[in-house]
Design an enzyme around this catalytic site. Sequence first.
Site, PDB file in Angstrom:
ATOM      1  N   HIS A 180      15.898  37.818  44.269  1.00  0.00           N
ATOM      2  CA  HIS A 180      16.501  38.335  42.729  1.00  0.00           C
ATOM      3  C   HIS A 180      15.241  38.074  41.782  1.00  0.00           C
ATOM      4  O   HIS A 180      15.904  38.363  40.696  1.00  0.00           O
ATOM      5  CB  HIS A 180      17.634  37.313  42.784  1.00  0.00           C
ATOM      6  N   ASP A 189      21.175  34.925  34.623  1.00  0.00           N
ATOM      7  CA  ASP A 189      20.015  35.412  35.215  1.00  0.00           C
ATOM      8  C   ASP A 189      18.810  35.523  34.328  1.00  0.00           C
ATOM      9  O   ASP A 189      18.770  36.255  33.345  1.00  0.00           O
ATOM     10  CB  ASP A 189      20.349  36.769  35.885  1.00  0.00           C
ATOM     11  N   ASN A 249      15.436  31.136  39.166  1.00  0.00           N
ATOM     12  CA  ASN A 249      15.756  32.495  39.067  1.00  0.00           C
ATOM     13  C   ASN A 249      17.008  32.632  38.025  1.00  0.00           C
ATOM     14  O   ASN A 249      17.291  33.641  37.264  1.00  0.00           O
ATOM     15  CB  ASN A 249      16.549  33.089  40.187  1.00  0.00           C
ATOM     16  N   GLU A 285      12.554  32.455  49.464  1.00  0.00           N
ATOM     17  CA  GLU A 285      13.620  32.513  50.258  1.00  0.00           C
ATOM     18  C   GLU A 285      14.188  33.683  49.980  1.00  0.00           C
ATOM     19  O   GLU A 285      14.720  34.312  48.861  1.00  0.00           O
ATOM     20  CB  GLU A 285      14.982  31.477  49.701  1.00  0.00           C
ATOM     21  N   GLN A 337      17.973  42.378  41.147  1.00  0.00           N
ATOM     22  CA  GLN A 337      16.835  41.704  40.242  1.00  0.00           C
ATOM     23  C   GLN A 337      17.293  41.577  38.942  1.00  0.00           C
ATOM     24  O   GLN A 337      16.427  40.760  37.912  1.00  0.00           O
ATOM     25  CB  GLN A 337      15.433  42.065  40.503  1.00  0.00           C
ATOM     26  N   ASP A 390      14.019  29.058  45.492  1.00  0.00           N
ATOM     27  CA  ASP A 390      15.453  29.669  45.777  1.00  0.00           C
ATOM     28  C   ASP A 390      15.742  31.127  45.267  1.00  0.00           C
ATOM     29  O   ASP A 390      15.100  31.415  44.127  1.00  0.00           O
ATOM     30  CB  ASP A 390      16.453  28.535  44.954  1.00  0.00           C
TER      31      ASP A 390
HETATM   32  C1  AAO Z   1      29.067  28.672  43.304  1.00  0.00           C
HETATM   33  C2  AAO Z   1      30.371  29.420  43.766  1.00  0.00           C
HETATM   34  C3  AAO Z   1      30.674  30.689  43.109  1.00  0.00           C
HETATM   35  C4  AAO Z   1      30.509  30.544  41.657  1.00  0.00           C
HETATM   36  C5  AAO Z   1      29.074  29.958  41.153  1.00  0.00           C
HETATM   37  C6  AAO Z   1      28.861  29.957  39.818  1.00  0.00           C
HETATM   38  O1  AAO Z   1      30.751  29.274  45.315  1.00  0.00           O
HETATM   39  O2  AAO Z   1      31.761  31.346  43.558  1.00  0.00           O
HETATM   40  O3  AAO Z   1      30.519  32.156  41.054  1.00  0.00           O
HETATM   41  O4  AAO Z   1      29.198  28.670  41.888  1.00  0.00           O
HETATM   42  O5  AAO Z   1      29.896  29.121  39.174  1.00  0.00           O
HETATM   43  C7  AAO Z   1      24.574  28.034  46.219  1.00  0.00           C
HETATM   44  C8  AAO Z   1      26.022  28.360  47.064  1.00  0.00           C
HETATM   45  C9  AAO Z   1      26.949  29.111  46.092  1.00  0.00           C
HETATM   46  C10 AAO Z   1      27.145  28.613  44.698  1.00  0.00           C
HETATM   47  C11 AAO Z   1      25.668  28.475  44.140  1.00  0.00           C
HETATM   48  C12 AAO Z   1      25.682  28.011  42.782  1.00  0.00           C
HETATM   49  O6  AAO Z   1      26.043  28.898  48.310  1.00  0.00           O
HETATM   50  O7  AAO Z   1      28.222  29.114  46.704  1.00  0.00           O
HETATM   51  O8  AAO Z   1      28.066  29.218  43.782  1.00  0.00           O
HETATM   52  O9  AAO Z   1      24.938  27.583  44.964  1.00  0.00           O
HETATM   53  O10 AAO Z   1      26.116  26.845  42.685  1.00  0.00           O
HETATM   54  C13 AAO Z   1      22.330  35.542  48.281  1.00  0.00           C
HETATM   55  C14 AAO Z   1      20.847  35.143  47.854  1.00  0.00           C
HETATM   56  C15 AAO Z   1      20.286  33.907  48.190  1.00  0.00           C
HETATM   57  C16 AAO Z   1      21.242  32.842  48.027  1.00  0.00           C
HETATM   58  C17 AAO Z   1      22.698  33.369  48.710  1.00  0.00           C
HETATM   59  C18 AAO Z   1      23.744  32.049  48.794  1.00  0.00           C
HETATM   60  O11 AAO Z   1      20.123  36.250  47.946  1.00  0.00           O
HETATM   61  O12 AAO Z   1      19.431  33.689  47.565  1.00  0.00           O
HETATM   62  O13 AAO Z   1      23.253  34.558  48.310  1.00  0.00           O
HETATM   63  N1  AAO Z   1      20.951  31.678  48.419  1.00  0.00           N
HETATM   64  C19 AAO Z   1      20.370  30.712  47.530  1.00  0.00           C
HETATM   65  C20 AAO Z   1      20.612  29.259  47.808  1.00  0.00           C
HETATM   66  C21 AAO Z   1      22.331  28.984  47.793  1.00  0.00           C
HETATM   67  C22 AAO Z   1      22.743  29.022  46.483  1.00  0.00           C
HETATM   68  C23 AAO Z   1      21.884  30.177  45.539  1.00  0.00           C
HETATM   69  C24 AAO Z   1      20.718  31.113  46.253  1.00  0.00           C
HETATM   70  C25 AAO Z   1      22.100  30.066  44.095  1.00  0.00           C
HETATM   71  O14 AAO Z   1      20.308  28.966  49.166  1.00  0.00           O
HETATM   72  O15 AAO Z   1      22.453  27.677  48.486  1.00  0.00           O
HETATM   73  O16 AAO Z   1      23.904  29.206  46.457  1.00  0.00           O
HETATM   74  O17 AAO Z   1      21.200  29.111  43.558  1.00  0.00           O
HETATM   75  C26 AAO Z   1      23.059  39.115  52.147  1.00  0.00           C
HETATM   76  C27 AAO Z   1      22.130  39.513  51.538  1.00  0.00           C
HETATM   77  C28 AAO Z   1      21.551  38.000  50.730  1.00  0.00           C
HETATM   78  C29 AAO Z   1      22.601  37.261  49.916  1.00  0.00           C
HETATM   79  C30 AAO Z   1      23.722  37.130  51.138  1.00  0.00           C
HETATM   80  C31 AAO Z   1      25.215  36.317  50.511  1.00  0.00           C
HETATM   81  O18 AAO Z   1      23.013  38.366  53.422  1.00  0.00           O
HETATM   82  O19 AAO Z   1      21.278  39.939  52.155  1.00  0.00           O
HETATM   83  O20 AAO Z   1      20.429  38.124  49.891  1.00  0.00           O
HETATM   84  O21 AAO Z   1      22.283  35.965  49.784  1.00  0.00           O
HETATM   85  O22 AAO Z   1      24.335  38.490  51.425  1.00  0.00           O
HETATM   86  O23 AAO Z   1      25.651  37.155  49.334  1.00  0.00           O
HETATM   87  C32 AAO Z   1      23.851  38.603  57.461  1.00  0.00           C
HETATM   88  C33 AAO Z   1      23.353  39.831  56.737  1.00  0.00           C
HETATM   89  C34 AAO Z   1      22.504  39.486  55.226  1.00  0.00           C
HETATM   90  C35 AAO Z   1      23.565  38.584  54.621  1.00  0.00           C
HETATM   91  C36 AAO Z   1      24.159  37.519  55.215  1.00  0.00           C
HETATM   92  C37 AAO Z   1      25.220  36.960  54.592  1.00  0.00           C
HETATM   93  O24 AAO Z   1      22.869  37.441  57.847  1.00  0.00           O
HETATM   94  O25 AAO Z   1      22.132  40.312  57.547  1.00  0.00           O
HETATM   95  O26 AAO Z   1      22.244  40.815  54.775  1.00  0.00           O
HETATM   96  O27 AAO Z   1      24.592  38.017  56.510  1.00  0.00           O
HETATM   97  O28 AAO Z   1      25.364  35.557  54.644  1.00  0.00           O
END
Ligand code: AAO
Length: 452
Positions: A190, A156, A96, A212, A147, A186
């Site tokens: 998005h 993005d 993505n 995911e 997206q 992953d």
């Molecule tokens: C790191 C730093 C950031 C910095 C960035 C760039 O932490 O501060 O800005 O580097 O320098 C992982 C880490 C991140 C890391 C990133 C890049 O978790 O901390 O950032 O690598 O190194 C959304 C996405 C979902 C994503 C998730 C984390 O939709 O795809 O955020 N997961 C994947 C991977 C994950 C990875 C990435 C994507 C990026 O599995 O490990 O990040 O490659 C709601 C939304 C979700 C949203 C969450 C979190 O979820 O619905 O779509 O996920 O919020 O924002 C309940 C609710 C549910 C909610 C959830 C929150 O369950 O029902 O709606 O709580 O947990």
Amino acid sequence: PAAAAPSGTKTVIANLFEWNWPSVASECTNVLGPKGYGYVQVSPPQEHVRGNQWWVAYQPVSYRIESRKGTRAQFQSMVNTCHAAGVKVIVDTVINHMSGQDAGGTGWAGSSYGHYNYPGIYQSQDFHYCGTSGNEITSYYDRWQVQNCELVNLSDLKTESDYVRSRIAAYMNDLLSLGVDGFRLDASKHMPAADIAAIKGKLSRSAYIVQEVIYGAGEPIGPGEYTGNGDVHEFRYGKDLARMFNNERLAYLRNFGEAWGYLPNSKAAVFVDNHDTQRDVGGVLTYKNGRTYALANAFMLAWPYGSKTVQSSYTFSNRDAGPPSDANNKTLNTTCFSGWECEHRWQVIANMVGFHNATQGAGVSNWYDNGYQHIAFSRTGKGYLSVNDENFAINGRSYYAGLPAGRYCDVIHGTFSNGSCSGPVITVDSAGWFAANIPAHDAVAIHVGAKL
Ligand code: AAO
């Protein structure tokens, strides 16, 4: 090409989160194959930004297969070794976006990059600039933003562009040429489902795909719209399962699955926890819950809904802390139970993979519950699980398993191998009943694959 969904009986996935390639290879040979796991999911293999946090893996810098987890040659050797052990390989695939570093820098394998410039791969015209502050997603209730804006500052990719699609497909085809069997896509939420379909259409052969897409109440983009491309993670599963164990009743699980509003059984990919939820979502069961975590996995592996992933973690207290590594952040070989939790090796979990395999395809029958935290059910003619998550032992009861008469290994407390059981033996009588005492927060499981 169509997605090749897990098929046959060996369909359980072990997610060896952040393991290096030599350690994955030896685990396939020594544990995953022998225990009946069908797949191993590995962390992103492409070149990434530097740093010691685990999440550097989610910031690609190039598509060279060279990371803190190992070189291309080590990756290739791992795939070959796993295949020889009968274990297929699913790769966590980050397509993505690229990195989130405003300043740019040099990647793990030496490639230089800027936030919107990856020489030889992508330049500024290949990214979205959505126009919000920092081009950041500010609302998950806005489909277009989710997206077209940046997820945590990650540049993005314009996945609507044919060039970008082709470049992503070239990376995935490279992985296919190394023999991988599937992809965890992953951040699929998005990318429009149609963009993923177009990328999939450029793949050189069929592969298992799991997307995911985290379900969020009221969000316009839901997991259901991705099922045309392959499997989709059902995030509600692990949260609800934890709630039943922690606050509500296991008795409610008697229709767990589609009846709860989840994805269709044939498209759902489930887990008790994954690498994100074990860190970021309160109320989810993780290795830190010990026995209860094992019981939740036992239920998952015994219950016929979705394709199942067992999470395997390293020990952490700090959310961002990376796995055990050397001074250069190169991931060390795994030492189970020392810095690494290796949940997939826990006796209950590993043995319930055998239960899963022996009972594939059998329906649920003989459901029993006491109205609260004691449940039991058959996988018709193949196996029987009784979980007692009460605070008290349940003694002196008999259970109707409906299994062929004989002596069975209780795989919760013992391991069946070479025809013998290292733990207690359960005797099913000619009418299909057996007697057992089940301590508090414990279980009994028997199946035809572990019959003495
Ligand atoms: C790191 C730093 C950031 C910095 C960035 C760039 O932490 O501060 O800005 O580097 O320098 C992982 C880490 C991140 C890391 C990133 C890049 O978790 O901390 O950032 O690598 O190194 C959304 C996405 C979902 C994503 C998730 C984390 O939709 O795809 O955020 N997961 C994947 C991977 C994950 C990875 C990435 C994507 C990026 O599995 O490990 O990040 O490659 C709601 C939304 C979700 C949203 C969450 C979190 O979820 O619905 O779509 O996920 O919020 O924002 C309940 C609710 C549910 C909610 C959830 C929150 O369950 O029902 O709606 O709580 O947990």
